[in-house]
Structure formats: structure tokens, C-alpha cells
Scaffold this motif. Sequence first.
Motif, short mmCIF file in Angstrom:
data_model
loop_
_atom_site.label_atom_id
_atom_site.label_comp_id
_atom_site.label_asym_id
_atom_site.label_seq_id
_atom_site.Cartn_x
_atom_site.Cartn_y
_atom_site.Cartn_z
N LYS A 182 -1.51 -2.88 2.66
CA LYS A 182 -1.27 -4.14 1.96
C LYS A 182 -0.64 -3.90 0.59
N GLU A 185 3.12 -4.76 0.05
CA GLU A 185 3.60 -6.13 -0.08
C GLU A 185 3.85 -6.44 -1.55
N LEU A 188 0.81 -8.74 -4.52
CA LEU A 188 -0.54 -8.65 -3.96
C LEU A 188 -1.57 -8.95 -5.06
N GLN A 192 -7.13 -7.42 -3.83
CA GLN A 192 -6.64 -6.69 -2.68
C GLN A 192 -6.13 -5.31 -3.07
N ARG A 395 0.21 -12.36 10.86
CA ARG A 395 -0.19 -11.87 9.55
C ARG A 395 0.67 -12.53 8.47
N GLU A 397 1.82 -11.21 5.76
CA GLU A 397 2.69 -10.30 5.02
C GLU A 397 4.11 -10.29 5.59
#
Length: 410
Positions: A182, A185, A188, A192, A395, A397
Amino acid sequence: MSQAYSRDWSTGSSEPPFDPREERFILNPYPAFADLRARGELHWHGGLGMTVAVSHAACSAVLRHRSLGRIWADALPADRFTAFNLLHRNSLLENEPPTHGRLRKLISAAFGRGHVERLRPWVRRLADDLVADLAGSISADGAGDLLAHVAAPLPIQVIAELLGVPDADRGLLQPWSNSIVKMYEYGLPDDQRDIAEHAAAEFVAYLRELIALRRRRAGDDLVSDLVAVTDSDGARLTEDELVATAVLLLMAGHEATVNVVGNGVLALMRHRDQWDRLVADPGLLDTAAEELIRFDSPLQLFERTAIEEVEVAGHVLRPGEKIAALLGAAARDPLVFAEPDRLDIGRSPNPHLGFGMGIHYCLGAPLARIEIVAALEALTTRLPDLELAGEPLRRAEFVIRGLRALPVTT
């Protein structure tokens, strides 16, 4: 869309090229990519802070040009992301020559000891067992989640077997991988990012213990060979490089395969003629795997940085400036692929960029292909009447494109 994006220099438009957080774009980015390709090969994206390439030719140039490199910059503040940064500073993917050449030579030598072929029959049996489990769920409950039963556990089990991770510990790997990736990305949230660092720290600690065990007692696994392999001048991988290599194999191997299988089966369900074609002709399994990688790419963006002044598609990048290859856009370029929005499991040739190009071409591509073909073979053999049982959950993302759930039935 946010107005924080800079002007699109390629067209003079004040509209942003795309918003990677917009739900409609996440669900289907390909119309936006087609519009961009029609307007030019390169576009400035102020939200991402870089130029993005959308044609196949421009993306190929980005991936191959030796003046464009993977220049790692620590996640900041560096003392807050110690483990995450360690994994990337020492990664094959994040280094350029001469470090990249030394790492790739040693890792390739360890891979070259027959691990891929050793795993081929094991992967086929595993895929068949997982699909049998999915079939049992469908029989008992009327439907099952293909992600949970097949696409997600398959690559985790394969990489765990490759690395020699004990059965009792394999359940740890997927949550670690899901949390760490993650960080790739954009935008964020801090919570996270903290979860990603915590997962990276746990993974690093676990692998140091596994490496120490393999130093004392070698096994028939890749970690043992990575520990043992030496260059002609006696050079070995450092422990940090060993750890980073193992994590890269897990994250790249897991994310690629789970999302090719998930995105690919969804595409086949929505293009029923191609599913039926594959059921009728198993000889198309290999070309089908390549087409599924092309049609809905699991990795949408691959970033590079100019090491020196370089020209791409008529645009000059100065040292330090970033550019990204939008692999999903390259995969639908009509100058390279006839009817690019049509799924064709017999498409050949199929010069997609799903595994990259140049010195960073994916080292695990042969193993990933084995996994994808094994999953398709097991699904078409055991569940030829497979169909969707509801709407898939995608998802949120953009960079790593995949599904959270894919309900299926027969």
C-alpha cells in the motif's frame, strides 16, 4: 476532480489527465488512457508530480532507457520507516548498475539451480487442490470467492515453498505483503503508512531468523541457495540484501499473480466466448495467460528518474525529474495491438509490458506464468460452467490494480 493538479503541458488543457483516487477511474481507467493517447504520448500530471507516458513506444522507452533509473528515495521521515527503507535500499528493483548487476547476477545464479522447474508439478497440484476447495464451497454454499479460495493463496503458497517458509508460518506472509505494498500508492493516509512500516519490521525480523536457520542447516529452497551463492570474486549477498530479495519475491510474486488471476477470470466471465474457447481448447492456456496480463494489467504504473538529460517521445527530462510508464495504457495502444479493447486469448504476438523491459525485467516471470497457467487449467477443467455469482469488489488502489472479492458459482 481536484484542482490541485498542474497544467497538462502536452495539450495546453487545464484539466487534469486523471484522478487516481476517483472511483469511476479505478473501476475502469482504460477510456481515460485512450483519450490521453489520442492527445499525445506524454502528459504532465501535477498530482503525481511527474510526466506520464501512455503510448506503447513511450512506455517501452521509459523502461529500457539506461539514462532513466530506479533511484530510491527513503520514505520520510526516515527514522519512522526504518524497515520499509531497508527493504528498498537493498532491493534489486530499486538499484541501478553497478549494484544492480551484482545483485541480479547472484540472485539469477541462485534461481538457476532449478527452482522453477522443481516447482512446476507442485504448482499444478496446488492449483488443482485450491480449485477443488472452491468447487466444494460452491457445492456447499451455492457460491464461493475465487480470490479467497484460489487467486490469493496460490502465489503465497508458491513463494513460501520457493523460499522454504515452514507451513506453520505461511499465514503470516499475505497480511505482511498486503500492508507493505500500500506504500506504493499516492496520498496514503498516515495510519496506513504506519501499518506498512510495522509489517515491514515484522517481516524483516522473521527473515533474519529464517536466514540464520538456513546458515546452520541448508535446505532445498531458494533462501539456502541465496545464502550460499557467490560471485567469481567471492562476493556474496549481504544479510540485508538477502532479506530485501526475499521480500521482493513475495510482494512482486504475490501481487502479480493474485491480480492477474483475479482480473483475468473476471475478464473471461465478462467475455464468455473467450472462456468457452479456453475450456474447449487447453492448447490456448499459454497465450491466454499473456492476454490476461495485457488486458487488465496488475501493475498500472512504473516510475523512473532521469539520471542525466534524456529525451522521451520528443520531451526532454532533466536530471532528477521523474517519469512513469502507464503500463495499462501501453497495453491498449492500437498502434501495437489490433482491437486492443477486445479480449483475445489466442492473441499472438503479444508484446505487452506486464513484466517490464530492460535490466529490470521481472526475474520471477517464468514462475508467475506457471502459476497463472496452472490456475486457468484447473479452473477450466474442474469448473467449466463457472460464472459470476454477483458483482466483484475492486480494490481502491490505482498502482496495484486488483480485486478484493470475486464471487463465482456454477
